[in-house]
Write a protein that holds these residues in place. Sequence first.
Motif, PDB file in Angstrom:
ATOM      1  N   ILE A 120       0.822  -1.208   0.000  1.00  0.00           N
ATOM      2  CA  ILE A 120       0.000   0.000   0.000  1.00  0.00           C
ATOM      3  C   ILE A 120       0.861   1.265   0.000  1.00  0.00           C
ATOM      4  O   ILE A 120       0.482   2.299  -0.568  1.00  0.00           O
ATOM      5  N   ALA A 121       2.055   1.204   0.586  1.00  0.00           N
ATOM      6  CA  ALA A 121       2.936   2.381   0.608  1.00  0.00           C
ATOM      7  C   ALA A 121       3.355   2.770  -0.805  1.00  0.00           C
ATOM      8  O   ALA A 121       3.413   3.957  -1.144  1.00  0.00           O
ATOM      9  N   ALA A 122       3.626   1.776  -1.657  1.00  0.00           N
ATOM     10  CA  ALA A 122       4.004   2.065  -3.042  1.00  0.00           C
ATOM     11  C   ALA A 122       2.840   2.681  -3.800  1.00  0.00           C
ATOM     12  O   ALA A 122       3.026   3.591  -4.623  1.00  0.00           O
ATOM     13  N   VAL A 123       1.626   2.196  -3.519  1.00  0.00           N
ATOM     14  CA  VAL A 123       0.429   2.746  -4.172  1.00  0.00           C
ATOM     15  C   VAL A 123       0.225   4.200  -3.763  1.00  0.00           C
ATOM     16  O   VAL A 123      -0.007   5.082  -4.609  1.00  0.00           O
ATOM     17  N   GLU A 124       0.318   4.487  -2.479  1.00  0.00           N
ATOM     18  CA  GLU A 124       0.096   5.847  -1.989  1.00  0.00           C
ATOM     19  C   GLU A 124       1.166   6.804  -2.496  1.00  0.00           C
ATOM     20  O   GLU A 124       0.885   7.975  -2.788  1.00  0.00           O
ATOM     21  N   GLN A 125       2.389   6.314  -2.624  1.00  0.00           N
ATOM     22  CA  GLN A 125       3.460   7.159  -3.152  1.00  0.00           C
ATOM     23  C   GLN A 125       3.187   7.551  -4.603  1.00  0.00           C
ATOM     24  O   GLN A 125       3.350   8.717  -4.981  1.00  0.00           O
ATOM     25  N   GLU A 126       2.746   6.584  -5.413  1.00  0.00           N
ATOM     26  CA  GLU A 126       2.454   6.879  -6.815  1.00  0.00           C
ATOM     27  C   GLU A 126       1.243   7.797  -6.943  1.00  0.00           C
ATOM     28  O   GLU A 126       1.227   8.714  -7.779  1.00  0.00           O
ATOM     29  N   ARG A 127       0.237   7.584  -6.113  1.00  0.00           N
ATOM     30  CA  ARG A 127      -0.945   8.461  -6.135  1.00  0.00           C
ATOM     31  C   ARG A 127      -0.567   9.904  -5.807  1.00  0.00           C
ATOM     32  O   ARG A 127      -1.055  10.850  -6.420  1.00  0.00           O
ATOM     33  N   ALA A 128       0.329  10.075  -4.855  1.00  0.00           N
ATOM     34  CA  ALA A 128       0.765  11.421  -4.478  1.00  0.00           C
ATOM     35  C   ALA A 128       1.533  12.091  -5.620  1.00  0.00           C
ATOM     36  O   ALA A 128       1.349  13.288  -5.890  1.00  0.00           O
ATOM     37  N   LEU A 129       2.390  11.339  -6.305  1.00  0.00           N
ATOM     38  CA  LEU A 129       3.133  11.897  -7.440  1.00  0.00           C
ATOM     39  C   LEU A 129       2.195  12.351  -8.550  1.00  0.00           C
ATOM     40  O   LEU A 129       2.403  13.393  -9.174  1.00  0.00           O
ATOM     41  N   LYS A 130       1.152  11.573  -8.812  1.00  0.00           N
ATOM     42  CA  LYS A 130       0.184  11.944  -9.855  1.00  0.00           C
ATOM     43  C   LYS A 130      -0.577  13.203  -9.482  1.00  0.00           C
ATOM     44  O   LYS A 130      -0.754  14.112 -10.307  1.00  0.00           O
TER      45      LYS A 130
END
Length: 207
Positions: A120-130
């Motif tokens: 989930i940390a990788a998902v949240e990191q990518e969502r924040a970048l977008k």
Amino acid sequence: MAKAAFLGVGLAVVAAGPALAKKDRSHQAVDLDPDQRGVVSGVGIEGQDLGRMADQMVRDLMANPEISNRATPPRIILDSSDLRNQSSQRIDKDIITDELRGKLMGAARGKMRFVSREFIAAVEQERALKRDGVVDSGTTGLTRATAGADYKLVGKITSLDSRNNDTGMQERLTVISLEMLDLEYGTLVWNGTYKIRRAGADDVVYR
């Protein structure tokens, strides 16, 4: 003096002969069928048990209409975070849930969706970048939130051990009980139990 040295070397070679021969006869690594019993085996959960257990549980889950025949595919968390090992055997729980998830994803063919909370940390990191404009939105677009789950796999591994001190024979009953938990109501919509009962005289250490 030279003759004595020569004899000493000769005796050393002869003495080392059995040890060298023993080393030459050592077993080399061999490839084994993961669905068959290996050359080192004991009374606990073994590699061949995992595939058979996963096959049985996949069949049971696919036969459950509440899970596999919904108009909208249910979202399922299937990892080892709520699989408790209460047995006498040391085992990596991930190997059980990974085997089950892999086979279930292949059999479900879109009838179930699997939610990953492990990364989930990788998902949240990518969502924040977008959302910060650092990267574009990709090809699937943006969502208001990450996917919520309908069900989660929970369960436990238990065992019952017995030993005959006169003969050295030992016996173990291992029970793997898995359940599908409704994450909204807290009810159980499926249960699958796999039992292994095995006896032997060899003392095998599981790691």
